[in-house]
Motif scaffolding. Structure first.
Motif, PDB file in Angstrom:
ATOM      1  N   GLY A  50     -16.485 -31.801 -17.181  1.00  0.00           N
ATOM      2  CA  GLY A  50     -16.321 -30.711 -16.267  1.00  0.00           C
ATOM      3  C   GLY A  50     -15.073 -30.838 -15.434  1.00  0.00           C
ATOM      4  O   GLY A  50     -13.887 -31.162 -15.877  1.00  0.00           O
ATOM      5  N   GLY A  51     -15.051 -30.744 -14.005  1.00  0.00           N
ATOM      6  CA  GLY A  51     -14.194 -30.931 -13.267  1.00  0.00           C
ATOM      7  C   GLY A  51     -13.952 -32.321 -13.190  1.00  0.00           C
ATOM      8  O   GLY A  51     -14.266 -33.195 -13.789  1.00  0.00           O
ATOM      9  N   VAL A  52     -12.935 -32.871 -12.063  1.00  0.00           N
ATOM     10  CA  VAL A  52     -12.658 -34.125 -11.861  1.00  0.00           C
ATOM     11  C   VAL A  52     -13.834 -34.764 -11.693  1.00  0.00           C
ATOM     12  O   VAL A  52     -14.688 -34.650 -10.715  1.00  0.00           O
ATOM     13  N   ASN A  62     -32.408 -31.087 -26.165  1.00  0.00           N
ATOM     14  CA  ASN A  62     -31.519 -29.642 -25.917  1.00  0.00           C
ATOM     15  C   ASN A  62     -31.196 -29.564 -24.188  1.00  0.00           C
ATOM     16  O   ASN A  62     -31.195 -28.321 -24.014  1.00  0.00           O
ATOM     17  N   GLN A  63     -31.447 -30.463 -23.533  1.00  0.00           N
ATOM     18  CA  GLN A  63     -31.347 -30.476 -22.240  1.00  0.00           C
ATOM     19  C   GLN A  63     -30.089 -30.715 -21.709  1.00  0.00           C
ATOM     20  O   GLN A  63     -29.200 -31.649 -22.250  1.00  0.00           O
ATOM     21  N   VAL A  64     -29.377 -30.085 -20.762  1.00  0.00           N
ATOM     22  CA  VAL A  64     -27.984 -30.301 -20.466  1.00  0.00           C
ATOM     23  C   VAL A  64     -27.902 -30.903 -18.871  1.00  0.00           C
ATOM     24  O   VAL A  64     -28.722 -30.308 -17.939  1.00  0.00           O
ATOM     25  N   PHE A  65     -27.413 -31.937 -18.610  1.00  0.00           N
ATOM     26  CA  PHE A  65     -27.715 -32.859 -17.603  1.00  0.00           C
ATOM     27  C   PHE A  65     -26.159 -32.758 -16.983  1.00  0.00           C
ATOM     28  O   PHE A  65     -25.182 -32.975 -17.436  1.00  0.00           O
ATOM     29  N   GLU A  66     -25.981 -32.667 -15.728  1.00  0.00           N
ATOM     30  CA  GLU A  66     -24.645 -32.890 -14.861  1.00  0.00           C
ATOM     31  C   GLU A  66     -24.690 -34.477 -14.302  1.00  0.00           C
ATOM     32  O   GLU A  66     -25.424 -34.607 -13.625  1.00  0.00           O
ATOM     33  N   SER A  70     -18.613 -41.397  -9.156  1.00  0.00           N
ATOM     34  CA  SER A  70     -18.211 -41.971  -7.558  1.00  0.00           C
ATOM     35  C   SER A  70     -16.915 -42.539  -7.595  1.00  0.00           C
ATOM     36  O   SER A  70     -16.578 -43.043  -6.950  1.00  0.00           O
ATOM     37  N   GLY A  71     -15.915 -42.324  -8.637  1.00  0.00           N
ATOM     38  CA  GLY A  71     -14.606 -42.599  -8.675  1.00  0.00           C
ATOM     39  C   GLY A  71     -14.332 -43.561  -9.904  1.00  0.00           C
ATOM     40  O   GLY A  71     -15.373 -44.090 -10.197  1.00  0.00           O
ATOM     41  N   GLY A  72     -13.279 -43.407 -10.344  1.00  0.00           N
ATOM     42  CA  GLY A  72     -13.030 -44.474 -11.330  1.00  0.00           C
ATOM     43  C   GLY A  72     -13.137 -44.048 -12.710  1.00  0.00           C
ATOM     44  O   GLY A  72     -12.994 -44.659 -13.813  1.00  0.00           O
ATOM     45  N   CYS A  73     -13.818 -42.658 -12.975  1.00  0.00           N
ATOM     46  CA  CYS A  73     -13.900 -42.073 -14.289  1.00  0.00           C
ATOM     47  C   CYS A  73     -13.027 -41.346 -14.588  1.00  0.00           C
ATOM     48  O   CYS A  73     -12.846 -40.088 -14.572  1.00  0.00           O
ATOM     49  N   THR A  74     -11.700 -41.886 -14.981  1.00  0.00           N
ATOM     50  CA  THR A  74     -10.570 -41.187 -15.427  1.00  0.00           C
ATOM     51  C   THR A  74     -10.653 -40.908 -16.852  1.00  0.00           C
ATOM     52  O   THR A  74     -11.199 -41.737 -17.618  1.00  0.00           O
ATOM     53  N   ASP A  75      -9.950 -39.963 -17.219  1.00  0.00           N
ATOM     54  CA  ASP A  75      -9.891 -39.581 -18.693  1.00  0.00           C
ATOM     55  C   ASP A  75     -10.965 -39.198 -19.412  1.00  0.00           C
ATOM     56  O   ASP A  75     -11.168 -39.349 -20.487  1.00  0.00           O
ATOM     57  N   LEU A  76     -12.065 -38.664 -18.664  1.00  0.00           N
ATOM     58  CA  LEU A  76     -13.197 -38.173 -19.400  1.00  0.00           C
ATOM     59  C   LEU A  76     -13.030 -37.201 -20.350  1.00  0.00           C
ATOM     60  O   LEU A  76     -13.575 -36.760 -21.397  1.00  0.00           O
ATOM     61  N   ASP A  77     -11.932 -36.341 -19.851  1.00  0.00           N
ATOM     62  CA  ASP A  77     -11.533 -35.251 -20.693  1.00  0.00           C
ATOM     63  C   ASP A  77     -10.993 -35.381 -21.775  1.00  0.00           C
ATOM     64  O   ASP A  77     -10.610 -34.697 -22.897  1.00  0.00           O
ATOM     65  N   PHE A  78     -10.397 -36.746 -22.031  1.00  0.00           N
ATOM     66  CA  PHE A  78      -9.600 -37.341 -23.328  1.00  0.00           C
ATOM     67  C   PHE A  78     -10.350 -38.050 -24.289  1.00  0.00           C
ATOM     68  O   PHE A  78     -10.029 -38.425 -25.519  1.00  0.00           O
ATOM     69  N   LEU A 132     -21.258 -21.902 -17.918  1.00  0.00           N
ATOM     70  CA  LEU A 132     -20.088 -22.749 -17.962  1.00  0.00           C
ATOM     71  C   LEU A 132     -18.977 -22.394 -18.933  1.00  0.00           C
ATOM     72  O   LEU A 132     -19.339 -21.748 -19.869  1.00  0.00           O
ATOM     73  N   PRO A 133     -17.702 -22.662 -18.400  1.00  0.00           N
ATOM     74  CA  PRO A 133     -16.900 -22.272 -19.529  1.00  0.00           C
ATOM     75  C   PRO A 133     -16.759 -23.223 -20.935  1.00  0.00           C
ATOM     76  O   PRO A 133     -17.534 -24.083 -20.683  1.00  0.00           O
ATOM     77  N   ASP A 134     -16.377 -22.431 -21.737  1.00  0.00           N
ATOM     78  CA  ASP A 134     -16.565 -23.253 -23.315  1.00  0.00           C
ATOM     79  C   ASP A 134     -16.077 -24.449 -23.243  1.00  0.00           C
ATOM     80  O   ASP A 134     -16.753 -25.302 -23.916  1.00  0.00           O
ATOM     81  N   ALA A 135     -15.011 -24.876 -22.699  1.00  0.00           N
ATOM     82  CA  ALA A 135     -14.455 -26.254 -22.529  1.00  0.00           C
ATOM     83  C   ALA A 135     -15.379 -27.112 -21.797  1.00  0.00           C
ATOM     84  O   ALA A 135     -15.165 -28.419 -22.230  1.00  0.00           O
ATOM     85  N   HIS A 136     -16.152 -26.809 -21.149  1.00  0.00           N
ATOM     86  CA  HIS A 136     -17.061 -27.737 -20.207  1.00  0.00           C
ATOM     87  C   HIS A 136     -18.550 -27.749 -20.865  1.00  0.00           C
ATOM     88  O   HIS A 136     -19.423 -28.469 -20.304  1.00  0.00           O
ATOM     89  N   ARG A 137     -18.721 -26.822 -21.764  1.00  0.00           N
ATOM     90  CA  ARG A 137     -20.237 -26.608 -22.244  1.00  0.00           C
ATOM     91  C   ARG A 137     -20.409 -27.666 -23.211  1.00  0.00           C
ATOM     92  O   ARG A 137     -19.730 -27.555 -24.550  1.00  0.00           O
ATOM     93  N   PRO A 138     -21.369 -28.648 -23.398  1.00  0.00           N
ATOM     94  CA  PRO A 138     -21.707 -29.590 -24.480  1.00  0.00           C
ATOM     95  C   PRO A 138     -22.403 -28.919 -25.649  1.00  0.00           C
ATOM     96  O   PRO A 138     -23.245 -27.980 -25.468  1.00  0.00           O
TER      97      PRO A 138
END
Length: 138
Positions: A50-52, A62-66, A70-78, A132-138
């Protein structure tokens, strides 16, 4: 003297037996409401960043969890792969619930394996998932 020792022993046995009672099956609490939902790390079907520091995962139920790091999770979007495990060292049997801390491990081909901590914030409703935006929806 024997009778004094028997009552605490019986009380302890009753307490232990009650703690081992069935809890609704499949490792989920019997009265699990939206405020306390759980999943197992090996039952994650899909995930999207999602966001940073924010991650959305879809469980096999079929549940979606958010999850929020707490920091250090870089590159989640890649990343194309990740592992989610309980941060308590497996004391919960691999189950991760809302309010719990989890460890997210990101494998890498050339860099060392990275991991970070994230808190399971909530379970999204159907309306929140659709919003959710399409890019964020699992």
């Amino acid at each position: 003297m024997t009778r004094l020792l028997t009552y605490p022993a019986v009380t302890a046995a009753v307490a232990l037996t009650a703690s081992c009672a069935p809890n609704g099956g499949m490792g989920m609490p019997a009265a699990a409401g939206p405020e306390h939902q759980c999943f197992y790390g090996d039952q994650v079907r899909n995930f999207r960043a999602g966001g940073v520091g924010q991650l959305y995962i879809r469980s096999i139920r079929n549940q979606v969890f958010e999850l929020n790091s707490s920091g250090g999770c870089t590159d989640l979007d890649f990343t194309h792969r990740l592992a989610i495990t309980p941060d308590v060292g497996g004391l919960a049997g691999g189950r991760i619930c809302t309010g719990d801390w989890a460890r997210i491990t990101l494998p890498a081909s050339s860099a060392p394996v990275r991991s970070c901590r994230a808190r399971v914030s909530r379970v999204l409703t159907e309306a929140e998932i659709a919003a959710l935006p399409d890019a964020h929806r699992p």
